[in-house]
Design an enzyme around this catalytic site. Structure first.
Site, short mmCIF file in Angstrom:
data_model
loop_
_atom_site.label_atom_id
_atom_site.label_comp_id
_atom_site.label_asym_id
_atom_site.label_seq_id
_atom_site.Cartn_x
_atom_site.Cartn_y
_atom_site.Cartn_z
N CYS A 167 0.90 -1.22 -0.33
CA CYS A 167 -0.19 0.06 -0.21
C CYS A 167 0.96 1.47 -0.17
O CYS A 167 1.01 1.37 1.42
CB CYS A 167 -0.97 0.17 1.34
SG CYS A 167 -2.19 1.23 0.46
N CYS A 347 -5.99 2.49 -4.93
CA CYS A 347 -5.30 2.65 -3.35
C CYS A 347 -6.12 3.95 -2.57
O CYS A 347 -6.68 4.69 -3.73
CB CYS A 347 -4.07 2.96 -3.07
SG CYS A 347 -3.02 3.68 -2.05
#
Ligand code: FAD
Length: 415
Positions: A167, A347
């Site tokens: 991430c 994301c």
């Protein structure tokens, strides 16, 4: 199959009961009930890590981010509660740390990414006290919020290592939440916020860089690129960064802090890196479309430990898993592998309390929104998706093998 206590045999063995391992196991058993599937994982808890950002920002309870491994294991799967010590793909086997041997017809390798806390001198000792926190571990994420609550002005520093990391948006998300929190507390004027990245850009997909730079500017977060955290002196409260100038010389820059949020350096797990499955960088070397190993056709990999050249997220796993499962079942049946992964990942970039910009893209950084909304705009709707819709979607659909394939389309116009 015949087994003695030292040797276990299963048709499909999945290493790692994290996001990828459980999703694949559930999907396999949904498509082919009765398939002999075993999951190898020593952990007794399964974490929904995407919510750690919200926990660190004080807007989500850590207790809601995890369940016991037993509760998420799909019905019909066996659980081998042990860590893999080594892989022996030439003999279709792996060795556990407790010395048992596990043999398989097909193997899925998904042990995630290694958080390398030891790479930064003094970090392991400093973490969890004197203002040094991290959203990257369930053991330290509550302390992020403690630090933010206790902060009374001064230097708040946020770090991001050079790639690889899972991430890649998470290191900056907490900087924006912190800025928003301090502004609301009336401490904006007495605080200096700096985001130091070891990478050369604020985000890997160029189209998202200008809107994110605007977010950082609005919050007064100074972005300092190509500065890699190398040391933390917890006693003096000083962080040291290494940066290489145009002359090729590496300099060290000291930065005093009152709050330091660290994203640790990350790399391929040792058990993969030291195995015949690894590529030169240490990841499980798979075909980027089929997720099948390039040298061992009965081995597949997805998620953070794989070599798939996309951003490492749970959202990527959601799209990788059905491809892995279809291709693995085809391989077991002696058929041609037809499922293809296009590199989709996403994301949700939390830019403030109540605001999210969602970066969705495929291989080569092509922006591919799922919904007909401007992907470069922060929105309240995506905050609701991130905080309220995705967690139940994860627990009740993704981990249950209920696949929801909402199409994503390449964006025609980049604003
Ligand atoms: P993991 O879910 O990490 O699971 C790996 C499993 O392997 C673990 O259960 C571990 O115990 C096991 N294991 C490790 N070594 C061994 C061994 N030797 N033998 C057996 N088992 C082993 N993703 C998003 O999509 N959106 C987000 O907003 C988002 N935000 C994030 C924020 C933070 C702070 C963090 C930390 C992550 C975030 N992610 C996000 C990333 C996402 O959580 C990961 O990409 C995802 O969990 C990867 O799944 P995985 O199965 O590959 O690895």
């Amino acid at each position: 199959m015949m087994q003695d206590s030292k040797t276990l045999d299963h048709q499909v063995v999945i290493v790692g009961g994290g996001t990828a391992g459980i999703t694949v196991a559930a999907s396999l058993l949904k498509r082919q009930p009765g398939l002999d599937v075993a999951i190898v994982d020593p952990a007794d808890r399964h974490f929904y890590q995407p919510a750690f950002t919200l926990v660190g920002g004080g807007t989500y309870d850590l207790a809601r981010t995890h369940k016991s491994m037993r509760d998420v294991l799909p019905k019909g799967a066996s659980w081998i509660q042990a860590a893999v010590e080594s892989f022996d793909p030439d003999n279709n086997a792996l060795r556990l740390q407790d010395e048992r041997l596990v043999r398989y017809a097909s193997l899925v390798v998904a042990p995630g990414i290694k958080l390398d806390w030891g790479r930064v001198e003094g970090l392991a000792e400093a973490l969890g006290k004197n203002g040094v926190c991290s959203n990257y571990s369930p053991d330290t994420v509550n302390y992020t919020w403690e630090c933010l609550k206790q902060f009374q002005g001064g230097n708040a520093i946020f770090t991001q290592p050079p790639p690889p990391l899972k991430c890649a948006g998470a290191p900056q998300k907490i900087a924006y939440l912190a800025a928003d929190h301090l502004h609301r507390k009336g401490l904006g004027g007495s605080s200096t916020l700096k985001f130091y990245s070891g990478g050369g850009a604020l985000f890997s997909v160029p189209a998202f860089v200008p809107p994110l730079e605007r977010v950082a500017r609005r919050h007064g977060v100074a972005v300092i690129l190509s500065h890699d955290l190398v040391a933390v002196d917890g006693e003096r409260r000083v962080a040291t960064f290494a940066t290489t100038g145009a002359d090729g010389e590496t300099r060290h820059v000291e930065q005093p802090y009152d709050l330091l949020h660290v994203t640790p350096h990350q790399c391929a797990p040792d058990v993969v890196r030291n195995s015949p499955l690894a590529d030169a960088a240490g990841w499980v070397e798979v075909d980027k479309a089929t997720t099948q190993h390039v040298r061992y056709p009965n081995v597949f990999s997805l998620g953070d430990a794989s070599s798939l050249p996309t951003s490492k997220t749970a959202a990527a796993v959601r799209k990788q898993a059905p491809v892995t499962v279809k291709n693995l079942l085809a391989w077991l049946a002696g058929q041609t592998l037809t499922a293809r992964y296009d590199g989709y990942t996403s994301c949700p970039l939390v830019t403030a309390y109540g605001k999210v910009m969602i970066a969705e893209f495929i291989y080569d950084g092509v922006v591919t929104p799922t919904l007909p909304l401007d992907p470069f705009k922060e929105s309240r709707f995506y905050w609701v998706v991130k905080k309220h819709l995705l967690p139940p979607f994860y627990w009740n659909r993704m981990l249950k093998g209920k696949e929801t394939d909402i199409a994503h389309k390449p964006l025609k116009r980049v604003s």
